[in-house]
Design an enzyme around this catalytic site. Structure first.
Site, mmCIF file in Angstrom:
data_model
loop_
_atom_site.group_PDB
_atom_site.id
_atom_site.type_symbol
_atom_site.label_atom_id
_atom_site.label_comp_id
_atom_site.label_asym_id
_atom_site.label_seq_id
_atom_site.Cartn_x
_atom_site.Cartn_y
_atom_site.Cartn_z
ATOM 1 N N LYS A 84 39.005 40.130 53.503
ATOM 2 C CA LYS A 84 38.027 40.560 52.391
ATOM 3 C C LYS A 84 38.254 39.364 51.497
ATOM 4 O O LYS A 84 39.510 38.620 51.062
ATOM 5 C CB LYS A 84 38.371 41.774 51.690
ATOM 6 C CG LYS A 84 39.532 42.149 50.978
ATOM 7 C CD LYS A 84 39.630 41.758 49.705
ATOM 8 C CE LYS A 84 40.933 41.985 49.044
ATOM 9 N NZ LYS A 84 41.668 41.275 47.936
ATOM 10 N N ASP A 111 43.145 48.897 48.830
ATOM 11 C CA ASP A 111 41.990 48.135 49.528
ATOM 12 C C ASP A 111 41.546 48.678 50.906
ATOM 13 O O ASP A 111 40.805 48.106 51.730
ATOM 14 C CB ASP A 111 42.589 46.839 49.612
ATOM 15 C CG ASP A 111 42.567 45.931 48.216
ATOM 16 O OD1 ASP A 111 42.085 46.578 47.336
ATOM 17 O OD2 ASP A 111 42.997 44.750 48.398
HETATM 18 O O1 C5P Z 1 47.246 50.422 46.423
HETATM 19 P P1 C5P Z 1 48.040 49.095 46.693
HETATM 20 O O2 C5P Z 1 49.376 49.925 47.342
HETATM 21 O O3 C5P Z 1 47.561 48.170 47.668
HETATM 22 O O4 C5P Z 1 48.763 48.505 45.456
HETATM 23 C C1 C5P Z 1 49.701 47.704 45.589
HETATM 24 C C2 C5P Z 1 50.383 47.514 44.144
HETATM 25 O O5 C5P Z 1 49.274 46.605 43.383
HETATM 26 C C3 C5P Z 1 50.497 48.833 43.337
HETATM 27 O O6 C5P Z 1 51.703 49.466 43.558
HETATM 28 C C4 C5P Z 1 50.341 48.221 41.868
HETATM 29 O O7 C5P Z 1 51.370 47.501 41.410
HETATM 30 C C5 C5P Z 1 49.185 47.252 42.024
HETATM 31 N N1 C5P Z 1 47.788 47.590 41.797
HETATM 32 C C6 C5P Z 1 47.381 47.885 40.487
HETATM 33 N N2 C5P Z 1 46.199 48.471 40.327
HETATM 34 C C7 C5P Z 1 45.271 48.571 41.250
HETATM 35 C C8 C5P Z 1 45.645 48.293 42.744
HETATM 36 C C9 C5P Z 1 47.050 47.872 43.086
HETATM 37 O O8 C5P Z 1 48.110 47.655 39.490
HETATM 38 N N3 C5P Z 1 44.078 49.071 40.993
#
Ligand code: C5P
Length: 305
Positions: A18, A145
């Site tokens: 993406k 994501d």
């Molecule tokens: O959701 P995911 O595990 O992919 O997110 C990885 C990290 O990215 C989270 O632990 C956070 O630090 C950051 N993040 C965030 N806000 C979001 C998505 C991700 O701060 N909306």
């Protein structure tokens, strides 16, 4: 185990990368995540995940970046298999093979793609009968994501990015992606965003109407004018050399350029295929990136092949 070994039995799912054509980031929430208005566009660079019966959960990976992919239970593909198995009371006795073509830690949701693909492949292998909604729920637990990797196409993600509303697109957009040496960690980039925006009053993130109109019209020049990524300043702060990559691509004829997600991959929107080839060649020759790839969007979400 090679791809051919697993491909002869089991279920293979193809899943796209993406790019975020708009990534509006709000203030950090009490749970540490940030509220987003995240306009995802699936692009035609693909990983394939094959799930095949095995004695226990194992993962292998092939492809140019395979050495950088963790093969333990922290891999989102393994976590997806474990989450599905737990929910349906199934023994997670599966071998997952990832044929990786999406850049690793590049801001193109490669890890999330593998999570969605593994979930769909295991679901088909185990015939769980899970509904699309249940699969999306598991995806959201795996990462912000991951739900988009399952649905593909184009969508607005709100909340931390996991609440999806499909978005209309009117035609095919041509992209060039400049791959950087090494990855950037998403939490580190969000942390840098927090540092850079400390003390400022961040607006509630919202999708830009002009961007949604441009996507619906299929007009790349209009879309180029509206591309935006609130994480770009943070990615550039951590990796200043990306500025030269962005300049090389726009200098070579891209209509618009931005850092893809949390980077360090940079994305260049171009009007057509011949410009894509020219910009990719210029980026590679510029020495400001590892290599450049061309791809079309939108692309279909995770699909059994
Ligand atoms: O959701 P995911 O595990 O992919 O997110 C990885 C990290 O990215 C989270 O632990 C956070 O630090 C950051 N993040 C965030 N806000 C979001 C998505 C991700 O701060 N909306």
């Amino acid at each position: 185990m090679t791809r051919a070994d697993t491909g002869t039995r089991g279920v293979t799912v193809r899943v796209p990368a993406k790019v975020n054509v708009q990534l509006a980031v709000g203030a950090a929430r009490p749970d540490g995540f940030h509220d987003l208005a995240n306009v995802f566009l699936a692009v035609g660079l693909y990983d394939e995940v094959t799930a095949a019966p095995a004695d226990e959960l194992t993962i292998t990976c092939s492809g140019p970046d395979a050495a950088q992919v963790p093969l333990d239970r922290g891999n989102l593909a393994a976590r997806a298999a474990l989450a599905l198995a737990e929910r349906y009371g199934i023994e997670p006795a599966v071998h997952l093979h990832i044929a990786k073509d999406i850049p690793v830690a590049g801001g193109m949701a490669g890890g999330s793609a593998d999570g969605a693909a593994a979930l769909l492949a295991c679901d088909a292998l185990w015939s769980t009968g899970a509904s699309r909604e249940e699969l999306l729920e598991i995806c959201a637990e795996l990462g912000s994501d991951v739900p988009f990797s399952l649905i593909g196409g184009a969508a607005l993600g709100t909340g931390r990015g996991e609440l999806l509303t499909p978005v209309a697109t009117g035609g095919t957009f041509h992209w060039v992606f400049a791959l950087a040496d090494g990855g950037l960690s998403t939490p580190v980039v969000f942390g840098e965003f927090d540092r850079l925006t400390a003390g400022t009053d961040l607006p509630v993130p919202a999708a830009a109407p002009a961007l949604l109109d441009a996507l619906a019209s299929g007009d790349p020049a209009a879309l180029a004018k509206t591309l935006s990524n609130d994480l770009q300043a943070a990615a550039l702060s951590l990796r200043p050399s990306l500025a030269a990559t962005l300049a090389a691509g726009t200098g070579a004829g891209a209509l618009g350029a931005l850092v893809s997600g949390s980077g360090p991959t940079t994305a260049f929107l171009v009007p057509d295929e011949s410009t894509a080839r020219r910009v990719a060649a210029a980026l590679t020759a510029s020495g400001t990136c590892r290599t450049a790839r061309t791809a079309l969007s939108p692309a279909a979400g995770a699909t059994v092949v």
